[in-house]
Design an enzyme around this catalytic site. Sequence first.
Site, PDB file in Angstrom:
ATOM      1  N   LYS A 126      77.768  98.260  78.621  1.00  0.00           N
ATOM      2  CA  LYS A 126      78.676  97.357  79.344  1.00  0.00           C
ATOM      3  C   LYS A 126      78.482  95.913  78.881  1.00  0.00           C
ATOM      4  O   LYS A 126      79.437  95.188  78.617  1.00  0.00           O
ATOM      5  CB  LYS A 126      78.398  97.493  80.852  1.00  0.00           C
ATOM      6  CG  LYS A 126      79.250  96.653  81.768  1.00  0.00           C
ATOM      7  CD  LYS A 126      78.617  95.324  82.180  1.00  0.00           C
ATOM      8  CE  LYS A 126      77.377  95.487  83.026  1.00  0.00           C
ATOM      9  NZ  LYS A 126      76.824  94.146  83.420  1.00  0.00           N
ATOM     10  N   THR A 142      75.733  90.280  85.377  1.00  0.00           N
ATOM     11  CA  THR A 142      76.162  89.993  84.006  1.00  0.00           C
ATOM     12  C   THR A 142      77.600  90.459  83.878  1.00  0.00           C
ATOM     13  O   THR A 142      77.876  91.658  83.911  1.00  0.00           O
ATOM     14  CB  THR A 142      75.256  90.729  82.997  1.00  0.00           C
ATOM     15  OG1 THR A 142      73.934  90.211  83.117  1.00  0.00           O
ATOM     16  CG2 THR A 142      75.752  90.518  81.574  1.00  0.00           C
ATOM     17  N   LYS A 168      73.459  84.753  78.271  1.00  0.00           N
ATOM     18  CA  LYS A 168      73.023  86.139  78.443  1.00  0.00           C
ATOM     19  C   LYS A 168      73.567  87.017  77.320  1.00  0.00           C
ATOM     20  O   LYS A 168      72.887  87.928  76.834  1.00  0.00           O
ATOM     21  CB  LYS A 168      73.496  86.657  79.812  1.00  0.00           C
ATOM     22  CG  LYS A 168      73.173  88.122  80.118  1.00  0.00           C
ATOM     23  CD  LYS A 168      71.699  88.361  80.353  1.00  0.00           C
ATOM     24  CE  LYS A 168      71.374  89.835  80.578  1.00  0.00           C
ATOM     25  NZ  LYS A 168      71.553  90.278  81.964  1.00  0.00           N
TER      26      LYS A 168
END
Lengths: 291, 291
Positions: free
Chosen positions: A241, A98, A173
Amino acid sequence: MNRQRVGFVGLGIMGGPMAGHLLSAGHDLTVFNRTPARCDPLLERGARVGASPRDVAAASDVVFICVSDTPDVEGVLFGPGGLAEGATAGSVIVDCSTISAEATAQFAARLARQGVALLDAPLTGGDIGARNGTLTVMVGGDAEAFERVRPLIECFGKRILHMGPSGAGQRTKMVNQIICALNVLGMAEGLAFAERCGMDLDKVLQVVTSGAAGSWALANYAPRIVRGDYAPGFPMHLQAKDLRLCLEEIRKLGGRFEGTALTERLFREAAESGLADQGTQGMINLLRRPG
Amino acid sequence: MNRQRVGFVGLGIMGGPMAGHLLSAGHDLTVFNRTPARCDPLLERGARVGASPRDVAAASDVVFICVSDTPDVEGVLFGPGGLAEGATAGSVIVDCSTISAEATAQFAARLARQGVALLDAPLTGGDIGARNGTLTVMVGGDAEAFERVRPLIECFGKRILHMGPSGAGQRTKMVNQIICALNVLGMAEGLAFAERCGMDLDKVLQVVTSGAAGSWALANYAPRIVRGDYAPGFPMHLQAKDLRLCLEEIRKLGGRFEGTALTERLFREAAESGLADQGTQGMINLLRRPG
């Protein structure tokens, strides 16, 4: 399925089991991991270990990457001994990490110049999904390359969707992470409120879990909080993150995303103040601290 | 079940069907509503209409209240012609409204002096739950009074829990609303993000609904957003009111509830800027406005 020459870089909690599924399916697997010991279980099962990502690329027609953040992927692709040095024209790289959607598109354009397709294919479904081969995979990039590698993704993915051009997997995502993070915050604030009221948490959960407040987060994380289990699951520092990546994208898109900005700030604060390696349910521990 | 003399004050979207279930169960029902026309369907089915809450109390052993906010309940209880004027010692009042927990305890103490028990019994499950008689009911107050009225609550409630002393029902409802509101905000920001990216919302929902981002809000409201349906469900102005009650409680409890503070501000802004009567899924319409 045809036996294929497959590479895998990044054998962490997710990548390790995913590579195992590719091996179980009968493919010819070459792996690389920064910490070499992580390769051992696959080595014993017949995988080869490359000395560098370049070696992995040279031995493979399709290479999967599963690392943490944008600079990690950049290093694996374009650093010294990187995949770009070994990849041959016509090969496909599938990045399951990701990372930044914009960087993904730049990496894809750069690799396209040497005839290599880069697909972004981030995952949801957690360590359990990786072990059981039931991950959801959101794919961005060239549709023809996607169709070629789809049978390989099916080795570890159950729900596999092509979302659009390069970066579209990453943006999907991000939608997932924006929603997840606010659901987790809702659960944490709800339980913190109940605790401060001195309520019986088990009884409160009986009421709220099954109704309009219900969520995957509440069903899966609230019972862990009740029994004091803060093991990850999905660690706080990775949630922080992912939310940082969302905010980078939001800065370009514009619009009001105050909830996402708040969760980014709170998960980052949690990660930077001793809770980095707790699962995201540890958010309640931040809220419990005396003001 | 024994036929009982039951009263009902407040025949809105929730109260109307709930009173209907009490009538269907064979009870002797007396009703009051500020807008008298709302009584007509029940009148036709054999209920009597009181000229005031006092009349309802005088004709009933148990009276239910289902109105909007703290001052409404106070008026029904203690205003001129209120329930307190007609209630006899030994009777029970069950307040199904969502109001201040602290005011609830004060009202209960005041009624106790004349031998009347007040239970707080807020609901979750929405208009559908009210119509189907499948509401979840969170009860606070005297346990003995609760056991006496439980068979009546079972006429419209499926999951009925006694949570503790007076106000405990309201505080449980607050936990529910804190979580709901953040789940709705997560859904709205996630979809707003997907829209700004130009993504196919149906495809995005296929990915995010079934995984770790899943919630009741996402499953029930996101499809309405996709088809442009902003009818309430649960209207924005009531969500804003419930969150205001949560913040009033939080001010006394202390602690960090930044998500709740944010949702209170956003739902209030939405309600005050033209979206008051949309369902809470209309939050995305606030986020869609040009900055």
